[in-house]
Enzyme design. Structure first.
Site, short mmCIF file in Angstrom:
data_model
loop_
_atom_site.label_atom_id
_atom_site.label_comp_id
_atom_site.label_asym_id
_atom_site.label_seq_id
_atom_site.Cartn_x
_atom_site.Cartn_y
_atom_site.Cartn_z
N MET A 39 0.83 -1.20 0.00
CA MET A 39 0.00 0.00 0.00
C MET A 39 0.87 1.26 0.00
O MET A 39 0.40 2.35 0.33
CB MET A 39 -0.95 0.01 1.19
N LEU A 42 6.61 3.02 1.66
CA LEU A 42 7.54 1.91 1.76
C LEU A 42 8.64 2.18 2.78
O LEU A 42 9.07 3.31 2.99
CB LEU A 42 8.16 1.62 0.40
N HIS A 46 9.44 -3.50 3.43
CA HIS A 46 9.01 -3.71 2.04
C HIS A 46 10.21 -4.00 1.15
O HIS A 46 10.15 -4.87 0.27
CB HIS A 46 8.28 -2.47 1.51
N GLY A 156 5.05 -10.05 4.12
CA GLY A 156 5.85 -9.97 5.34
C GLY A 156 5.19 -10.71 6.49
O GLY A 156 3.96 -10.75 6.61
N LYS A 158 5.16 -9.86 9.52
CA LYS A 158 4.53 -8.99 10.50
C LYS A 158 3.02 -9.04 10.39
O LYS A 158 2.31 -9.03 11.39
CB LYS A 158 5.01 -7.54 10.35
N SER A 195 4.29 1.07 8.16
CA SER A 195 4.00 2.38 7.58
C SER A 195 3.29 3.28 8.58
O SER A 195 3.38 4.51 8.49
CB SER A 195 3.15 2.22 6.32
#
Length: 288
Positions: A39, A42, A46, A156, A158, A195
């Site tokens: 999204m 970055l 990312h 990722g 996360k 982010s």
């Protein structure tokens, strides 16, 4: 499969027709295609996905699209950072070949009426606290898969639950795509890159460290012999509340199903969602 160059700059593509043309050429040349869905806004997390895709694929495509379908009313869709120029610049030298940045009008035209309904690992945790979130995630990811037709896609760890939902969708819909889940990237002090970290004040950022601390505590308690999940989660809650975090959930769950565990006597994933001020953060750790 290719070597990144410090002067490399990805091509910015905003239309499906141009993207499909590039994919068709790559397919004609028997190239493997990797997709990194993002999204935007970055960061190094990312970039680690892009680096992995570049190592393993001939053509690496990074999508940048803030997906309105995965935000509920009152969430941060309107203020979510949109930094396409900076993102494009950041990807230079990391082997990304194409940055695909479609418009909302293309991805969701006014007569759009089809969504992907997901169950299984989409139902607990984020599924309870953010109803409809994974419906939006699965829909946009499937659309991107159909546009790019990647051989491999990179996510990722996360966003652990999201990766399970995507893997489940790929398996259930018989998509010929390998899903690669890459390790969480953290700051030196343990804070998982996100982010949304840019929303935090300096004080909130210090308090946010309690999330990673609670996960490390869970892992330490298991190493030291504690097996009772309730006792471990209580200790995690205490760590989070000591920094005045508002806890949505703390969970110890099966890594494949997210079913809660009672005893940590096998591999387990610890997951946390908490609010630091107005910012909601998630993190997780595989333990046991």
């Amino acid at each position: 499969m290719k070597t990144a160059r410090s002067d490399a700059r990805a091509r910015l593509i905003e239309t499906a027709a141009t993207l499909r043309g590039e994919v068709e050429v790559a397919r004609g040349e028997k190239k493997t295609i990797g997709l990194v869905p993002t999204m935007g806004a970055l960061h190094a997390g990312h970039v680690s996905l892009v680096d992995a895709a570049s190592r393993e694929c001939d053509l690496t495509i990074v999508s940048v699209f803030v997906n309105p379908a995965q935000f509920a009313p009152g969430e941060d869709f309107a203020r979510y950072p949109r930094t396409l120029s900076a993102d494009w610049e950041l990807l230079g030298g990391h082997g990304a070949d194409i940055v695909f940045a479609p418009s909302s009008e293309f991805m969701y035209p006014s007569d759009h009426a089809t969504y992907v309904e997901v169950g299984g690992p989409a139902l607990p945790l984020e599924g309870q606290f953010r109803p409809g979130h994974f419906r939006g995630v699965a829909t946009v990811v499937l659309k991107l898969f159909n546009l790019v037709t990647p051989d491999r896609a990179y996510f990722g760890r996360k966003d652990y639950q999201q990766s399970l939902v995507v893997r489940r969708m790929v398996a259930d819909l018989d998509l010929p795509i390998h899903i690669e889940v890459c390790p969480t990237v953290r700051e030196a002090d343990g804070l998982a890159l996100s982010s949304r970290n840019r929303y935090l004040t300096s004080d909130e950022r210090r308090r946010a460290l309690a999330i990673a601390e609670s996960l490390r505590l869970a892992a330490r308690l298991v190493r030291e012999g504690t097996r009772d999940a309730a006792a471990i989660m209580a200790a995690m809650h205490q760590t989070l509340r000591a920094r005045d975090l508002q806890v949505d959930y703390v969970a110890l769950a099966d890594p494949e199903t997210l079913h809660p565990v009672v005893l940590v006597d096998r591999p387990t994933v610890a997951l946390v969602a908490a609010r630091v001020g107005a910012t909601r953060l998630i993190d997780n750790e595989l333990i046991g």
